[in-house]
Design a protein around this motif. Structure first.
Motif, short mmCIF file in Angstrom:
data_model
loop_
_atom_site.label_atom_id
_atom_site.label_comp_id
_atom_site.label_asym_id
_atom_site.label_seq_id
_atom_site.Cartn_x
_atom_site.Cartn_y
_atom_site.Cartn_z
N GLY A 60 0.31 -1.43 -0.23
CA GLY A 60 -0.27 0.09 0.12
C GLY A 60 0.67 1.25 0.23
O GLY A 60 0.56 2.59 0.76
N SER A 61 2.30 1.45 -0.74
CA SER A 61 2.94 2.70 -0.85
C SER A 61 3.18 2.64 -2.36
O SER A 61 3.10 1.53 -2.66
N THR A 62 4.47 3.78 -2.61
CA THR A 62 4.84 3.63 -3.00
C THR A 62 6.47 4.40 -3.47
O THR A 62 6.81 4.66 -2.27
N PRO A 63 7.31 4.56 -3.56
CA PRO A 63 8.59 4.73 -3.62
C PRO A 63 8.67 5.93 -3.82
O PRO A 63 9.92 6.49 -2.32
N GLU A 64 7.42 6.87 -3.45
CA GLU A 64 7.93 8.09 -3.63
C GLU A 64 7.43 8.80 -1.57
O GLU A 64 7.71 9.33 -1.35
N GLU A 65 6.82 7.75 -1.46
CA GLU A 65 6.10 8.12 -0.27
C GLU A 65 7.33 6.96 0.64
O GLU A 65 7.88 8.13 1.80
N LEU A 66 8.02 6.61 0.90
CA LEU A 66 8.86 5.83 1.55
C LEU A 66 10.31 6.79 1.54
O LEU A 66 10.71 6.98 2.47
N GLN A 67 10.50 7.36 0.36
CA GLN A 67 11.86 8.32 0.75
C GLN A 67 11.63 9.57 1.28
O GLN A 67 12.15 9.94 1.65
N GLN A 68 10.17 9.87 1.33
CA GLN A 68 9.61 11.18 2.01
C GLN A 68 10.04 10.49 3.78
O GLN A 68 9.72 11.62 4.16
N GLU A 69 9.31 9.35 3.72
CA GLU A 69 9.61 8.66 5.14
C GLU A 69 11.17 8.86 5.54
O GLU A 69 11.27 7.98 6.54
N GLU A 120 16.57 3.76 10.09
CA GLU A 120 17.48 3.72 11.56
C GLU A 120 17.78 2.13 11.07
O GLU A 120 18.99 2.49 11.75
N THR A 121 17.36 1.58 10.83
CA THR A 121 17.68 -0.07 10.77
C THR A 121 18.02 -0.31 9.71
O THR A 121 18.85 -1.35 10.40
N LYS A 122 17.96 -0.08 8.98
CA LYS A 122 19.20 -0.58 7.99
C LYS A 122 18.47 -1.47 7.26
O LYS A 122 18.70 -2.02 5.85
N GLU A 123 17.59 -2.19 7.54
CA GLU A 123 16.28 -3.50 7.10
C GLU A 123 16.62 -3.12 5.50
O GLU A 123 15.71 -2.01 5.39
N GLU A 124 16.34 -4.00 4.78
CA GLU A 124 16.07 -3.46 3.22
C GLU A 124 13.88 -3.90 3.70
O GLU A 124 13.04 -4.82 4.60
N HIS A 125 13.21 -2.98 2.55
CA HIS A 125 12.19 -2.60 2.59
C HIS A 125 11.81 -2.88 0.96
O HIS A 125 12.76 -2.39 0.88
#
Length: 414
Positions: free
Chosen positions: A28-37, A53-58
Motif C-alpha cells: 500500500g505504498s509507493t517509492p515516493e512515499e517511502l523516500q519521503q519517510e 534507522e535499522t537499515k533493514e531492507e524493505h
C-alpha cells in the motif's frame, strides 16, 4: 502503508533458530512515499529501500511475470494495490512465504506453518519452474535444515527434475552457482546440498566435476563404500564435523576430482589422481570464479593428501618438501587446514568414521621441530649466501628425522 516481516526471519523464528537477516515487504505504498519517510532507495531491478534507522531492507509488494530465459528473465510490477498474498505467491517455498505484521500476527496463505511442522520443503506454486536458481536454493535449504529433519517434497523434487532437464540451469551465472554452493558450505550438512542436486539431475549441469565421481569404483580394501561419489559425500560430512572453515570444507569436497577422469582400464586404482585433479580444480575455480584462498587450499589438498596419509612411510626430506610446498613458513595456518581436509578424507569411508588420524599430530610435530631451527645460528656458524638455505633445509630435515625416530621408538603409529 503496512509492512510485514517476511522470508527467513519469520521461518527461523518459528523454528527457534538464529537468523541474522530481517527483510520486510511494504504493502500500500509507493517509492515516493517511502523516500519521503527517509528510506534510502537501493534496488536496481525493483524498488528496495533501506530503513532510515535499522537499515533493514524493505521491498514494495510486487508481482512477477516470466519474460525471458533464466533467473533474470522476469518483469516486475509493483503498485499500492498489490496485495500481500500476491507478493507471497511468487516466493520459492511455502516455509519462506509466511509474513508477520508489526503486532506479531502471521499471514500464511500457502500452508508454510503446516510444512514447517511436517518438515517439508515444498514449492508455493507452479511458477517455481520459471526460476532455475530455485533448484540450487532448495538444495541449500535442504542442507541448512537437514539436521531438523527437513526433506524435499516429492512434488517439488519432480519440478526440480523438470528444470534440470530443460536446459534452464545453463542460464545461471557462475557467480550465482558459487554463491549458493558457498552458502551451503556454512550449513551443518553441506553434503546434502550435493546429494539433492544429484537426486534431481542438477549436479551434472552445475558441478559436473563432482557428478562424474558417482559410479567410479575405488579399491574395496581402502574404500568399503567403493563408489567415489559416495566417498565424496562422506568426506563432505566429516569435514563439516571437523571444521567451520568454508575453505576446508570446499577442499575436502573436491580433493578427489582426478578420479573422475581415470581411464576405466585402470579402475579401481587411481594412481595419478593427485596429479590429474589439479588441472580440473584449476578449471573449476576459473569457471565459477572462486576466491583465490579456496582455490589454493583445494590445490594443496589435492596435491598432498596421499603424502599426508602415508606420513609414516615418508622420508624426513619428503616431509620437508610437503611443508615447503604448502608455504607453511609464511602461512602456518595452512598446515592445519590441509591436515583437517586430509583427516576428513580418511574418516569419510565406511567403517573409518571414528579412526584416529595420527598423521595430523605427526605433521604438526614435524613442522614445529623444523620451525625451531634457528637461521641466526647457521649464520653464526659461518655459512653464507646459498649455503645458508641449503644448511637450513638440512637442519630441518635432521629435526624432522628426530621426530620420526621418536615416534618409531615410542611406537606411536597404530
Amino acid at each position: 502503508m503496512r509492512r510485514y516481516l517476511v522470508g527467513g526471519a519469520v521461518r527461523d523464528k518459528l523454528l527457534g533458530i538464529k537468523n541474522y537477516d530481517r527483510d520486510w515487504v511494504v504493502v500500500g505504498s509507493t517509492p515516493e512515499e517511502l523516500q519521503q519517510e527517509g528510506f534510502q532507495a537501493v534496488g536496481k531491478d525493483f524498488p528496495v529501500f533501506l530503513h532510515p534507522e535499522t537499515k533493514e531492507e524493505h521491498a514494495l509488494a510486487r508481482t512477477e511475470r516470466k519474460s525471458g530465459a533464466g533467473y533474470t528473465g522476469f518483469e516486475c510490477f509493483f503498485a499500492p494495490d498489490v496485495t500481500l498474498e500476491e507478493d507471497l505467491i511468487r516466493r520459492d517455498l511455502t516455509i519462506n512465504a509466511i509474513a508477520e505484521d508489526e503486532s506479531g500476527e502471521l499471514t500464511d496463505p500457502y500452508g508454510g506453518a503446516h510444512d514447517l511442522e511436517a518438515r517439508l520443503l515444498r514449492h508455493v506454486s507452479e511458477a517455481f519452474v520459471e526460476d532455475p536458481l530455485r533448484v540450487l536454493r532448495v538444495a541449500r535449504f535442504a542442507a541448512k535444515l537437514h539436521h531438523l529433519g527437513f526433506v524435499v517434497a516429492d512434488e517439488t523434487m519432480a519440478l526440480m527434475k523438470h528444470i534440470s532437464g530443460s536446459g534452464e540451469l545453463k542460464t545461471l551465472t557462475a557467480e550465482r552457482v558459487w554463491q549458493e554452493w558457498q552458502k551451503s558450505l556454512t550449513t551443518k550438512n553441506p553434503e546434502v546440498f550435493l546429494q539433492v542436486l544429484r537426486d534431481c539431475g542438477a549436479l551434472a549441469e552445475v558441478i559436473p566435476e563432482i557428478d562424474k565421481l558417482f559410479g567410479v569404483p575405488q579399491p574395496e580394501k581402502w574404500h568399503p563404500e567403493i563408489d567415489t561419489g559416495i566417498h565424496t559425500l562422506m568426506v563432505a560430512r566429516e569435514a563439516s564435523l571437523l571444521s567451520d572453515s568454508e575453505e576446508v570444507r570446499f577442499a575436502a569436497q573436491v580433493h578427489d576430482l582426478g578420479k573422475g577422469v581415470t581411464p576405466q582400464s585402470e579402475w579401481p586404482s587411481h594412481k595419478m589422481h593427485c596429479h590429474t585433479g589439479l588441472k580440473i580444480i584449476e578449471k573449476l575455480c576459473a569457471r565459477l570464479r572462486l576466491p583465490n584462498q579456496f582455490k589454493q587450499l583445494a590445490l594443496n589438498v589435492c596435491a598432498q593428501h596421499s603424502n599426508v596419509h602415508r606420513a609414516q612411510e615418508l622420508k624426513a626430506a619428503t616431509v620437508l618438501k610437503v611443508l615447503d610446498s604448502l608455504d607453511v613458513w609464511r602461512k602456518p595456518e595452512r598446515l592445519e587446514q590441509v591436515l583437517l581436509s586430509c583427516m576428513a578424507d580418511s574418516r569419510g569411508r565406511t567403517g573409518f568414521e571414528d579412526i584416529d588420524y595420527t598423521q595430523r599430530d605427526y605433521f604438526k610435530q614435524a613442522h614445529q621441530a623444523a620451525l625451531e631451527v634457528d637461521v641466526q645460528s647457521i649464520i653464526a656458524d659461518g655459512f653464507k649466501g646459498k649455503d645458508i638455505r641449503d644448511q637450513l633445509s638440512q637442519r630441518r630435515i635432521d629435526a624432522i628425522q628426530g621426530i620420526k625416530e621418536e615416534w618409531q621408538a615410542q611406537k606411536k603409529w597404530p
